[in-house]
Design a protein around this motif. Structure first.
Motif, PDB file in Angstrom:
ATOM      1  N   GLU A 152       0.674  -1.269  -0.027  1.00  0.00           N
ATOM      2  CA  GLU A 152       0.168  -0.052   0.084  1.00  0.00           C
ATOM      3  C   GLU A 152       0.891   1.300   0.075  1.00  0.00           C
ATOM      4  O   GLU A 152       0.455   2.379  -0.633  1.00  0.00           O
ATOM      5  N   ASN A 153       1.977   1.175   0.865  1.00  0.00           N
ATOM      6  CA  ASN A 153       2.944   2.373   0.774  1.00  0.00           C
ATOM      7  C   ASN A 153       3.612   2.821  -0.440  1.00  0.00           C
ATOM      8  O   ASN A 153       4.010   3.762  -0.699  1.00  0.00           O
ATOM      9  N   PHE A 154       3.583   1.636  -1.109  1.00  0.00           N
ATOM     10  CA  PHE A 154       4.174   1.689  -2.676  1.00  0.00           C
ATOM     11  C   PHE A 154       3.589   2.848  -3.443  1.00  0.00           C
ATOM     12  O   PHE A 154       3.900   3.349  -4.601  1.00  0.00           O
ATOM     13  N   ARG A 155       2.018   2.888  -3.132  1.00  0.00           N
ATOM     14  CA  ARG A 155       1.550   4.050  -3.998  1.00  0.00           C
ATOM     15  C   ARG A 155       1.993   5.257  -3.991  1.00  0.00           C
ATOM     16  O   ARG A 155       1.774   6.089  -4.905  1.00  0.00           O
ATOM     17  N   LEU A 156       2.610   5.592  -2.700  1.00  0.00           N
ATOM     18  CA  LEU A 156       3.211   6.796  -2.651  1.00  0.00           C
ATOM     19  C   LEU A 156       4.297   6.965  -3.721  1.00  0.00           C
ATOM     20  O   LEU A 156       4.479   8.199  -4.417  1.00  0.00           O
ATOM     21  N   LEU A 157       4.872   5.777  -4.027  1.00  0.00           N
ATOM     22  CA  LEU A 157       5.943   5.974  -5.153  1.00  0.00           C
ATOM     23  C   LEU A 157       5.493   6.152  -6.478  1.00  0.00           C
ATOM     24  O   LEU A 157       6.303   7.024  -7.156  1.00  0.00           O
ATOM     25  N   TYR A 158       4.326   5.466  -6.810  1.00  0.00           N
ATOM     26  CA  TYR A 158       3.929   5.618  -8.027  1.00  0.00           C
ATOM     27  C   TYR A 158       3.209   6.982  -8.298  1.00  0.00           C
ATOM     28  O   TYR A 158       3.172   7.468  -9.209  1.00  0.00           O
ATOM     29  N   ASP A 159       2.721   7.678  -7.102  1.00  0.00           N
ATOM     30  CA  ASP A 159       2.091   9.011  -7.025  1.00  0.00           C
ATOM     31  C   ASP A 159       3.061   9.933  -7.442  1.00  0.00           C
ATOM     32  O   ASP A 159       2.926  10.930  -8.413  1.00  0.00           O
TER      33      ASP A 159
END
Length: 355
Positions: A249-256
């Motif tokens: 879920e925290n990897f979504r920040l990297l995608y953002d």
């Protein structure tokens, strides 16, 4: 004789990037050794390959053009290289550490009793000293020291990437190595460089003496190839995450962040093993090697396995809650803090300053 040979892979008439990278490195090594750089291309409809390889400083191009030689098959390609190397006696032979190179390299080296170093990340020319102790000599007899000059230093990670080993082959020829894609720079030597082309299909109709009927007992009827939708290797900006990101879920920040700045997302092996990101985005010794203009490492500790795949990035930014993380030693800029706090601020200020 005793020149440096590079086996070049082709796909649909195009020489692959890893082969052009090897030609670039091969030109440098050949210049150091004072020998010629020679390329070998085996396939079909190869008329345009000369213009692709000569600008990389190739002195001699060995062309084996036959409809039976494309797509790649193990037996005929092995027979051709074994015969060619036995005749020409190169001192060094290089291939890409691809599915083809990993199949072809061991077959050729085994037939020539030459040895092979696989998955190299660096190649250099150097000297080697070897101490020889002869059994049966009287006690106190000094050991014999043998000196070797201008050997190929074959450098690769070993023991799971915990050390970097330098491997030499003093006595057997050719000195053979496969090299990972992306670890060498691809750079034109001289756009107008012209070498000699030897067309073996014209000199030896049917390639008699290089292949025989038993080499074609297997016929490739069809190939199904699916290109990766991820272009990590060619990205100018990469946002990469490690186990320290904490969760998928925290990897979504990297995608953002990647979406905001036009980047690709990558990950370390630890992040891939934890299921945070898919394997095709893995960067490092067991993934892809990259050299982007900007590399943002988020929650990556900086083990040697990962650093081997990204250390030549132009600018490295480390985002890590541990101020003493090993990756900080190679980073140009260090941001100490949690991913959850730092990345939203990076996105916010980037958008504020790019309107």
């Amino acid at each position: 004789m005793n020149n440096l040979f590079v086996y070049c892979e082709i796909e649909n008439g195009i020489v692959t990037d890893v082969s052009l990278e090897l030609l670039t490195k091969g030109r440098s090594l050949a210049t150091t050794l004072g020998c010629r750089l020679e390329a070998v291309i085996v396939g079909h409809q190869l008329a345009d390959t000369e213009s692709q390889v000569f600008p990389y400083g190739v002195d001699v191009l060995h062309l084996f053009d036959d409809a039976r030689l494309y797509p790649y098959a193990s037996l005929p390609h092995t027979s051709i290289l074994v015969k060619l190397f036995a005749d020409e006696k190169p001192q060094i032979a290089l291939m890409g550490a691809t599915s083809i190179g990993r199949d072809l390299g061991p077959r050729v080296s085994s037939a020539l009793f030459s040895g092979l170093t696989a998955d190299c990340t660096a190649l250099e020319i150097g000297d080697h000293k070897e101490t020889v102790i002869t059994p049966g000599k009287p006690a106190g007899t000094p050991p014999q020291v043998k000196m070797y000059t201008n050997l190929l230093m074959q450098i690769r990670p070993a023991f799971g990437g915990n050390i970097v080993a330098t491997i030499v082959n003093p006595d057997c020829r050719p000195q053979m190595a496969t090299v990972r894609e992306g670890v060498m720079k691809k750079e034109i030597f001289d756009i107008n460089y012209k070498g000699e082309t030897i067309r073996y299909a014209e000199k030896y109709p049917g390639l008699t003496g290089y292949v025989n009927d038993t080499d074609f007992v297997i016929t490739i009827i069809d190939r199904q190839m699916e290109k990766s939708k991820v272009n990590i290797k060619g990205a100018n900006i990469i946002v990469a995450g490690g186990y320290g990101v904490g969760s998928k879920e925290n990897f979504r920040l990297l995608y953002d962040l990647a979406a905001a700045i036009g980047a690709e997302v990558g990950g370390s092996r630890a992040a891939v093993d934890a299921g945070f990101i898919e394997h095709e985005r893995q960067i490092g010794q067991t993934g892809v090697t990259v050299r982007p203009k900007l590399y943002i490492a988020c929650g990556i500790s900086g083990q040697i396995q990962h650093i081997a795949g990204m250390q030549e990035s132009s600018i490295i930014i480390s985002v890590n809650s541990d101020p003493h993380a090993p990756i900080n030693t190679i980073a140009d800029y260090i941001i100490t803090g949690s991913i959850e706090t730092v990345l939203p601020k990076m996105i916010k200020y980037y958008k504020m300053n790019t309107k």
